[in-house]
Design an enzyme around this catalytic site. Structure first.
Site, PDB file in Angstrom:
ATOM      1  N   ILE A   1      -0.234  -2.411  -6.551  1.00 38.53           N
ATOM      2  CA  ILE A   1       0.672  -2.889  -5.374  1.00 38.53           C
ATOM      3  C   ILE A   1       2.094  -2.631  -5.593  1.00 38.53           C
ATOM      4  CG2 ILE A   1       1.042  -5.476  -4.499  1.00 38.53           C
ATOM      5  CD1 ILE A   1      -1.091  -7.028  -6.285  1.00 38.53           C
ATOM      6  N   PRO A   2       2.338  -1.216  -4.829  1.00 39.81           N
ATOM      7  CA  PRO A   2       3.685  -1.120  -4.719  1.00 39.81           C
ATOM      8  C   PRO A   2       4.873  -2.020  -4.053  1.00 39.81           C
ATOM      9  CG  PRO A   2       2.702   0.446  -3.549  1.00 39.81           C
ATOM     10  CD  PRO A   2       1.678  -0.820  -3.937  1.00 39.81           C
ATOM     11  N   CYS A   3       4.833  -3.043  -4.914  1.00 44.77           N
ATOM     12  CA  CYS A   3       5.997  -3.224  -4.535  1.00 44.77           C
ATOM     13  C   CYS A   3       7.568  -3.156  -4.107  1.00 44.77           C
ATOM     14  CB  CYS A   3       6.246  -4.602  -5.357  1.00 44.77           C
ATOM     15  SG  CYS A   3       6.455  -4.394  -7.144  1.00 44.77           S
ATOM     16  N   TYR A   4       7.614  -1.665  -4.996  1.00 45.02           N
ATOM     17  CA  TYR A   4       8.856  -0.860  -4.741  1.00 45.02           C
ATOM     18  C   TYR A   4       8.581  -0.176  -3.324  1.00 45.02           C
ATOM     19  CZ  TYR A   4       6.018   3.302  -5.476  1.00 45.02           C
ATOM     20  OH  TYR A   4       5.205   4.033  -5.883  1.00 45.02           O
ATOM     21  N   ARG A   5       8.039  -0.207  -2.613  1.00 43.87           N
ATOM     22  CA  ARG A   5       7.981   0.078  -1.970  1.00 43.87           C
ATOM     23  C   ARG A   5       8.412  -0.436  -0.476  1.00 43.87           C
ATOM     24  NH1 ARG A   5       2.330   3.977  -1.840  1.00 43.87           N
ATOM     25  NH2 ARG A   5       3.101   5.215  -3.099  1.00 43.87           N
TER      26      ARG A   5
END
Length: 108
Positions: free
Chosen positions: A55-59
């Site tokens: 889950i690429p929350c940094y995006r």
């Protein structure tokens, strides 16, 4: 029939769709997850992300393109590093939203 997703699960499903090389705003994720008023809830959900690899929350950034000062998985510098790894330049803690904001498909 599948089980109904809870709020955080809905948020995570949207975040998984953000393509490499783009970012979304907290408000954009909130709207796509079902409630445009959930921007803060998106922040809470991403702070306790159970699967940072998947889950690429940094995006997810602010509507102005600012990275999080409290990025849960290594701080602001780590979010900047991950975004740059995705090919997204970050200048003074900010992403150019005109260039890099994700345009979600209309069916979402």
């Amino acid at each position: 029939m599948g089980k109904e997703l809870n709020t955080f699960e809905r948020i995570y499903e949207v975040v998984k769709l953000i393509p490499r090389g783009t970012v979304a705003t907290y408000g954009q994720v909130a709207t796509l997850a079902g409630n445009r008023n959930w921007a803060r809830i998106v922040g809470y959900a991403l702070h306790v992300n159970p699967d940072p690899e998947g889950i690429p929350c940094y995006r997810v950034v602010t509507k102005d393109g600012n990275v999080s000062k409290a990025f849960a998985f290594g701080g602001e510098n780590e979010q900047v590093r991950l975004l740059k790894e995705d090919g997204i330049p970050v200048e003074d803690g900010k992403v150019d939203m005109k260039k890099y904001q994700w345009e979600a498909p209309p069916f979402l």
